[in-house]
Design a protein around this motif. Structure first.
Motif, PDB file in Angstrom:
ATOM      1  N   ALA A  13       0.812  -1.219   0.002  1.00 39.85           N
ATOM      2  CA  ALA A  13      -0.149   0.619   0.194  1.00 39.85           C
ATOM      3  C   ALA A  13       1.056   1.392   0.011  1.00 39.85           C
ATOM      4  N   LEU A  14       0.440   2.267  -0.970  1.00 35.49           N
ATOM      5  CA  LEU A  14       1.602   3.803  -0.741  1.00 35.49           C
ATOM      6  C   LEU A  14       0.404   4.862   0.404  1.00 35.49           C
ATOM      7  N   VAL A  15       1.055   5.139   1.279  1.00 35.65           N
ATOM      8  CA  VAL A  15       0.133   5.756   1.911  1.00 35.65           C
ATOM      9  C   VAL A  15       1.210   7.333   2.385  1.00 35.65           C
ATOM     10  N   ALA A  16       0.608   8.400   1.791  1.00 33.20           N
ATOM     11  CA  ALA A  16       1.774   9.238   1.473  1.00 33.20           C
ATOM     12  C   ALA A  16       1.156  10.652   2.214  1.00 33.20           C
ATOM     13  N   CYS A  17       1.738  11.064   3.681  1.00 32.75           N
ATOM     14  CA  CYS A  17       1.907  12.224   4.379  1.00 32.75           C
ATOM     15  C   CYS A  17       2.219  13.345   3.742  1.00 32.75           C
ATOM     16  N   ALA A  18       0.290  14.382   4.065  1.00 31.83           N
ATOM     17  CA  ALA A  18       0.491  14.572   3.187  1.00 31.83           C
ATOM     18  C   ALA A  18       0.159  16.468   4.400  1.00 31.83           C
ATOM     19  N   SER A  19      -0.396  17.191   4.026  1.00 33.88           N
ATOM     20  CA  SER A  19       0.009  19.086   4.469  1.00 33.88           C
ATOM     21  C   SER A  19      -1.625  19.261   4.696  1.00 33.88           C
ATOM     22  N   LEU A  20      -1.991  19.128   5.672  1.00 30.75           N
ATOM     23  CA  LEU A  20      -3.630  18.723   6.523  1.00 30.75           C
ATOM     24  C   LEU A  20      -3.542  19.382   7.436  1.00 30.75           C
ATOM     25  N   ALA A  44      10.274  20.755   2.256  1.00 30.65           N
ATOM     26  CA  ALA A  44      10.849  19.910   1.819  1.00 30.65           C
ATOM     27  C   ALA A  44       8.872  18.906   1.818  1.00 30.65           C
ATOM     28  N   ASN A  45       9.291  18.630   0.527  1.00 32.74           N
ATOM     29  CA  ASN A  45       7.755  17.677   0.360  1.00 32.74           C
ATOM     30  C   ASN A  45       8.649  16.463  -0.156  1.00 32.74           C
ATOM     31  N   VAL A  46       7.450  15.941   1.416  1.00 34.02           N
ATOM     32  CA  VAL A  46       7.962  14.231   1.404  1.00 34.02           C
ATOM     33  C   VAL A  46       6.694  13.284   1.807  1.00 34.02           C
ATOM     34  N   ALA A  47       6.995  12.377   0.550  1.00 34.78           N
ATOM     35  CA  ALA A  47       5.771  11.133   0.612  1.00 34.78           C
ATOM     36  C   ALA A  47       6.264  10.010   1.027  1.00 34.78           C
ATOM     37  N   LEU A  48       5.915   9.526   1.690  1.00 35.52           N
ATOM     38  CA  LEU A  48       6.156   8.367   2.636  1.00 35.52           C
ATOM     39  C   LEU A  48       5.728   7.030   2.350  1.00 35.52           C
ATOM     40  N   ARG A  49       6.008   6.294   2.143  1.00 35.37           N
ATOM     41  CA  ARG A  49       5.006   4.006   1.962  1.00 35.37           C
ATOM     42  C   ARG A  49       5.304   3.317   2.462  1.00 35.37           C
ATOM     43  N   LEU A  50       4.682   2.957   3.130  1.00 34.60           N
ATOM     44  CA  LEU A  50       4.099   2.319   3.943  1.00 34.60           C
ATOM     45  C   LEU A  50       4.330   1.064   3.284  1.00 34.60           C
ATOM     46  N   SER A  51       5.476  -0.017   3.239  1.00 33.24           N
ATOM     47  CA  SER A  51       5.214  -0.823   2.718  1.00 33.24           C
ATOM     48  C   SER A  51       5.592  -2.238   4.112  1.00 33.24           C
ATOM     49  N   HIS A  52       4.460  -2.336   3.893  1.00 38.07           N
ATOM     50  CA  HIS A  52       3.385  -3.518   4.259  1.00 38.07           C
ATOM     51  C   HIS A  52       2.723  -4.383   3.899  1.00 38.07           C
ATOM     52  N   VAL A  53       2.790  -5.726   4.784  1.00 37.14           N
ATOM     53  CA  VAL A  53       1.582  -6.894   3.875  1.00 37.14           C
ATOM     54  C   VAL A  53      -0.128  -6.344   4.186  1.00 37.14           C
ATOM     55  N   ASP A  83       0.385  14.022   0.591  1.00 33.69           N
ATOM     56  CA  ASP A  83       1.627  15.077   0.376  1.00 33.69           C
ATOM     57  C   ASP A  83       1.761  15.595   1.183  1.00 33.69           C
ATOM     58  N   LEU A  84       3.408  15.980   2.543  1.00 32.91           N
ATOM     59  CA  LEU A  84       3.650  16.623   3.306  1.00 32.91           C
ATOM     60  C   LEU A  84       4.682  17.599   3.028  1.00 32.91           C
ATOM     61  N   ASP A  85       4.399  18.533   3.276  1.00 32.52           N
ATOM     62  CA  ASP A  85       4.974  20.011   3.422  1.00 32.52           C
ATOM     63  C   ASP A  85       5.481  19.862   4.721  1.00 32.52           C
ATOM     64  N   LEU A  86       7.598  19.753   4.974  1.00 33.40           N
ATOM     65  CA  LEU A  86       7.863  19.811   6.060  1.00 33.40           C
ATOM     66  C   LEU A  86       9.652  20.922   5.918  1.00 33.40           C
ATOM     67  N   PHE A  87       9.328  21.467   7.042  1.00 28.98           N
ATOM     68  CA  PHE A  87      10.759  22.477   7.648  1.00 28.98           C
ATOM     69  C   PHE A  87      11.799  21.310   7.644  1.00 28.98           C
ATOM     70  N   PRO A  88      13.163  21.578   7.059  1.00 23.02           N
ATOM     71  CA  PRO A  88      14.252  21.689   7.113  1.00 23.02           C
ATOM     72  C   PRO A  88      14.724  20.614   8.449  1.00 23.02           C
ATOM     73  N   ALA A 116      16.425  22.045   2.487  1.00 21.30           N
ATOM     74  CA  ALA A 116      15.136  23.015   2.020  1.00 21.30           C
ATOM     75  C   ALA A 116      14.726  22.517   0.639  1.00 21.30           C
ATOM     76  N   GLY A 117      13.451  23.017  -0.523  1.00 18.54           N
ATOM     77  CA  GLY A 117      13.132  22.900  -1.316  1.00 18.54           C
ATOM     78  C   GLY A 117      13.784  21.301  -1.818  1.00 18.54           C
ATOM     79  N   SER A 118      13.272  20.172  -1.289  1.00 18.30           N
ATOM     80  CA  SER A 118      13.804  19.124  -1.684  1.00 18.30           C
ATOM     81  C   SER A 118      12.514  18.402  -1.871  1.00 18.30           C
ATOM     82  N   VAL A 119      12.381  17.296  -2.795  1.00 16.87           N
ATOM     83  CA  VAL A 119      11.933  16.533  -2.860  1.00 16.87           C
ATOM     84  C   VAL A 119      12.006  14.934  -2.468  1.00 16.87           C
ATOM     85  N   VAL A 120      11.929  14.333  -1.761  1.00 16.15           N
ATOM     86  CA  VAL A 120      11.807  13.804  -1.172  1.00 16.15           C
ATOM     87  C   VAL A 120      10.660  12.095  -1.371  1.00 16.15           C
TER      88      VAL A 120
END
Length: 416
Positions: A13-20, A44-53, A83-88, A116-120
């Protein structure tokens, strides 16, 4: 059956943390954190994927993001992502937990630096900490196998436990409590009829480990023999067939219901089309041949349906062959001219095969012959179709077991 019970083992499953802003708990004194100075205001823009069964009975996915700020995200099993925008920050820590069957089942974490400004794009590897046994047996309309009770016994070196059968959404369900991993378990399943006579039993031994935290068993056919498969993680998938597939036959009364229909779509919406949805509530594949859908049971007021096979516990839409209709629903050359209002008598939909009415729905004016009507929308600006609660298939003449919502042809859904 609910969506939680239909998850397949082994998927990622793909789960992204987002700016909410509504779901994060930000620290109130940000200057104490090691955040960017005034010159560094980019995030920084971060997408998290949870690699789980993925497992049945998933309750939630919880993600904690700790670094320049603190965020706590709780994701439901149907959430597609964020999607999540996080401080450096030099040290961001992301921890994830998956809760299923009422307990913590998998967990994982990862640490990284964010500039700062990275896409991860980050992936958190999840690891099972416990497992459980889950068995689902579709009963079919009317429970033709006569299953009245059952018992699941789970035994290991740590002891033996028993779990009685539950009935949910037309299926017999067995689910154990949480079980330690790394042990070999023997499960014994028995089913009995209303008199207490045993009508089926089976025994199987398996190793419960991180790759197979939930050996999901589905019994597809309860005849002389039974087909059971144990699904494992994608890379170690294994099936244990014990017999025959379900039967294939022509439908009879009590097998099929009209589960949704749309006869008055908004003409200004090019994506909408007329359809009648039917649902196969039996445990067999049904041969739809010499069947019709009409305003009455007369063939001259009905549309002939092109022959096809409808799988058990599946729905399909009967629609015409116009271009806007998906190919899998083009079952009739043209539908009859159904009444598009509930203000007149004769507003009915009838599904019949070989001269026998298998199901009908009345949505017209209440009169001395029709004491109730299915809810029906005549709003020209918002198209809503009547949906049947499949769990109340045997009380479908009751208007309370129908509701109005957006059309979902081919998916037997009830309104929220």
């Amino acid at each position: 059956m609910s969506p939680l019970k239909k998850m397949k083992n082994g998927a990622v499953a793909l789960v992204a943390c987002a700016s909410l802003a509504s779901i994060w708990n930000c620290g109130s004194d940000t200057q104490e954190n090691e955040t960017v100075g005034s010159a560094e205001t980019a995030t920084a823009n971060v997408a998290l994927r949870l690699s789980h069964v993925e497992v049945p009975l998933t309750d939630s996915l919880v993600v904690d993001c700790i670094g320049a700020d603190t965020l706590h995200l709780s994701l439901g099993p149907k959430d597609s992502g964020f999607d999540l925008d996080l401080f450096p920050h030099e040290h961001w820590k992301f921890s994830a937990k998956l809760y299923a069957n009422g307990a913590l089942m998998q967990k994982g974490e990862i640490e990284t630096r964010l500039d700062a400004g990275s896409v991860v794009d980050l992936s958190i590897p999840m690891h099972a900490v416990v497992g459980f046994v889950y068995v689902e047996i579709p009963l079919g309309f009317g429970n033709p196998a006569g299953i009245a009770s059952g018992l699941l016994q789970v035994e290991s070196a740590n002891g033996s436990f028993e779990y009685p059968m539950q009935v949910e959404d037309g299926s017999a369900i067995f689910k154990s409590g949480m079980l330690p991993l790394g042990l070999e378990y023997t499960f014994r399943l028995s089913l009995a009829d209303a008199s207490g006579t045993n009508i089926y039993s089976m025994e199987q031994t398996f190793l419960l480990d991180e790759n197979t935290p939930v050996p999901e068993l589905q019994i597809n056919s309860l005849r002389a023999k039974v087909s059971v498969s144990i699904g494992k993680a994608e890379d170690v998938e294994k099936e244990i067939p014990l017999t025959l597939p379900a039967g294939k036959r022509r439908p009879k009364a009590g097998d099929i219901v009209v589960s949704e229909f749309l006869v008055n779509p908004n003409k200004n919406d090019s994506a909408l089309y007329e359809f009648v949805e039917i649902y196969n509530g039996s445990n067999d594949s049904l041969i739809i041949e010499n069947c019709f859908v009409g305003k009455t049971s007369l063939e001259r007021e009905s549309a002939a349906i092109e022959p096809f096979v409808l799988s058990p516990r599946k729905a399909t839409a009967i629609a015409d062959t116009s271009a806007k209709v998906p190919a899998e629903f083009r079952h009739a050359a043209a539908l009859p001219a159904f009444n598009k209002s509930n203000s007149s008598t004769g507003a009915s939909i009838v599904f019949h095969c070989d001269g026998e009415i298998l199901d009908s729905v009345y949505y017209g004016k209440v009169d001395s012959l029709h004491l109730s009507q299915v809810p029906f929308s005549t709003n020209s600006s918002t198209t809503k179709s009547p949906h049947l609660n499949i769990g109340a298939w045997d009380d479908r003449e009751n208007p309370e077991n129908w509701c109005l919502d957006a059309p979902t042809p081919g998916a037997a859904t009830f309104c929220n």
